[in-house]
Design an enzyme around this catalytic site. Structure first.
Site, PDB file in Angstrom:
ATOM      1  N   ILE A  16     106.912  74.291  48.509  1.00 17.69           N
ATOM      2  CA  ILE A  16     106.587  75.594  47.926  1.00 17.69           C
ATOM      3  C   ILE A  16     106.897  75.509  46.438  1.00 17.69           C
ATOM      4  O   ILE A  16     107.961  75.032  46.045  1.00 17.69           O
ATOM      5  CB  ILE A  16     107.447  76.729  48.543  1.00 17.69           C
ATOM      6  CG1 ILE A  16     107.362  76.736  50.074  1.00 17.69           C
ATOM      7  CG2 ILE A  16     107.077  78.080  47.944  1.00 17.69           C
ATOM      8  CD1 ILE A  16     106.006  77.013  50.637  1.00 17.69           C
ATOM      9  N   PHE A  17     105.963  75.985  45.582  1.00 22.09           N
ATOM     10  CA  PHE A  17     106.182  75.984  44.137  1.00 22.09           C
ATOM     11  C   PHE A  17     106.671  77.369  43.712  1.00 22.09           C
ATOM     12  O   PHE A  17     106.021  78.381  43.956  1.00 22.09           O
ATOM     13  CB  PHE A  17     104.886  75.650  43.390  1.00 22.09           C
ATOM     14  CG  PHE A  17     105.059  75.627  41.898  1.00 22.09           C
ATOM     15  CD1 PHE A  17     105.645  74.538  41.267  1.00 22.09           C
ATOM     16  CD2 PHE A  17     104.661  76.711  41.122  1.00 22.09           C
ATOM     17  CE1 PHE A  17     105.826  74.521  39.887  1.00 22.09           C
ATOM     18  CE2 PHE A  17     104.836  76.705  39.745  1.00 22.09           C
ATOM     19  CZ  PHE A  17     105.416  75.606  39.124  1.00 22.09           C
ATOM     20  N   GLY A  18     107.845  77.405  43.077  1.00 23.13           N
ATOM     21  CA  GLY A  18     108.403  78.649  42.573  1.00 23.13           C
ATOM     22  C   GLY A  18     108.340  78.687  41.059  1.00 23.13           C
ATOM     23  O   GLY A  18     108.632  77.697  40.397  1.00 23.13           O
ATOM     24  N   TYR A  19     107.978  79.844  40.496  1.00 23.34           N
ATOM     25  CA  TYR A  19     107.847  79.966  39.044  1.00 23.34           C
ATOM     26  C   TYR A  19     108.494  81.217  38.482  1.00 23.34           C
ATOM     27  O   TYR A  19     108.595  81.380  37.274  1.00 23.34           O
ATOM     28  CB  TYR A  19     106.364  79.953  38.635  1.00 23.34           C
ATOM     29  CG  TYR A  19     105.557  81.078  39.250  1.00 23.34           C
ATOM     30  CD1 TYR A  19     105.441  82.309  38.626  1.00 23.34           C
ATOM     31  CD2 TYR A  19     104.935  80.905  40.472  1.00 23.34           C
ATOM     32  CE1 TYR A  19     104.719  83.334  39.206  1.00 23.34           C
ATOM     33  CE2 TYR A  19     104.201  81.912  41.052  1.00 23.34           C
ATOM     34  CZ  TYR A  19     104.104  83.136  40.411  1.00 23.34           C
ATOM     35  OH  TYR A  19     103.385  84.144  40.998  1.00 23.34           O
ATOM     36  N   GLY A  20     108.933  82.124  39.326  1.00 21.66           N
ATOM     37  CA  GLY A  20     109.563  83.364  38.873  1.00 21.66           C
ATOM     38  C   GLY A  20     110.779  83.634  39.729  1.00 21.66           C
ATOM     39  O   GLY A  20     111.731  82.857  39.734  1.00 21.66           O
ATOM     40  N   SER A  21     110.730  84.699  40.507  1.00 15.80           N
ATOM     41  CA  SER A  21     111.882  85.058  41.331  1.00 15.80           C
ATOM     42  C   SER A  21     112.202  83.996  42.375  1.00 15.80           C
ATOM     43  O   SER A  21     113.346  83.903  42.821  1.00 15.80           O
ATOM     44  CB  SER A  21     111.664  86.414  42.006  1.00 15.80           C
ATOM     45  OG  SER A  21     110.575  86.356  42.907  1.00 15.80           O
ATOM     46  N   GLU A  94     105.805  87.702  49.277  1.00 22.10           N
ATOM     47  CA  GLU A  94     104.848  87.452  48.195  1.00 22.10           C
ATOM     48  C   GLU A  94     103.462  88.060  48.418  1.00 22.10           C
ATOM     49  O   GLU A  94     102.743  88.290  47.462  1.00 22.10           O
ATOM     50  CB  GLU A  94     104.701  85.947  47.971  1.00 22.10           C
ATOM     51  CG  GLU A  94     105.985  85.250  47.577  1.00 22.10           C
ATOM     52  CD  GLU A  94     106.544  85.718  46.247  1.00 22.10           C
ATOM     53  OE1 GLU A  94     105.753  86.039  45.337  1.00 22.10           O
ATOM     54  OE2 GLU A  94     107.775  85.772  46.104  1.00 22.10           O
TER      55      GLU A  94
END
Length: 186
Positions: A16-21, A94
């Site tokens: 999983i790619f996370g970029y914020g929260s 999400e």
């Protein structure tokens, strides 16, 4: 969503790619975490939030992955034996408003390329804010009121905003602070 996990089509653990929260509050059971670079998309405050980080009368902004550029984030490897349940939980978080489009993309990590699920901005969603100016973004973020925030015109938030807008430099942070000072009443 089972169809999204099935679409991966390869054996092994999904990423999983996370970029914020998802970076500072992943709420995922993961077995590995790596810095990752996603090309073709950049992080931007481009989604109006009328709950949580804003109100219907005074919407706030949240991050989305929008087209173009690149984004540094974090990749999480999920053990395949619990992946479906973790993905269901992630979906509730999400995909509640359907403002994002889930997509499997290639991301670069320190140990090579991976295929990771990323949540991209749905540009057709009514809450898509488009490309706001630095001044508009700083004004909204600095005066936002909502369930999760009550205005973040402080040094920590300004540092974060400066990095998100265009790298961590004194000029960007000063610009963000000035924009908020212009609209914030003492």
């Amino acid at each position: 969503d089972d169809a999204t996990l099935d679409a991966l089509g390869v054996e092994g653990d999904p990423w999983i790619f996370g970029y914020g929260s998802l970076i500072w509050n992943p709420l995922l059971h993961y077995v590995e975490r790596r810095p990752a670079l996603l090309r073709g998309y950049h992080r931007r405050f481009c989604l109006w939030s009328r709950t949580g980080r804003g109100t219907p009368e005074r919407p706030g902004l949240v991050l989305g992955l929008d087209r173009g550029g690149c984004c540094r984030g974090v990749a999480y490897r999920i053990d395949r034996s619990i992946a479906r349940e973790e993905l269901r939980l992630l979906w509730r978080r999400e995909m509640l408003a359907l403002a994002y489009r889930p997509k499997w993309l290639c991301a670069q990590t320190t140990d090579g390329e991976i295929h990771a699920l990323a949540f991209l901005m749905n540009r057709k969603h009514p809450n898509y804010a488009g490309r706001l100016s630095v001044e508009e973004t700083a004004s909204v973020l600095g005066t936002a009121v909502g369930y999760f925030i009550t205005g973040f015109a402080n040094a920590t938030w300004m540092l974060f905003l400066g990095r998100i807008i265009d790298g961590a430099s004194g000029g960007n942070i000063a610009t963000a602070q000035a924009c908020i000072a212009d609209v914030t009443k003492p």
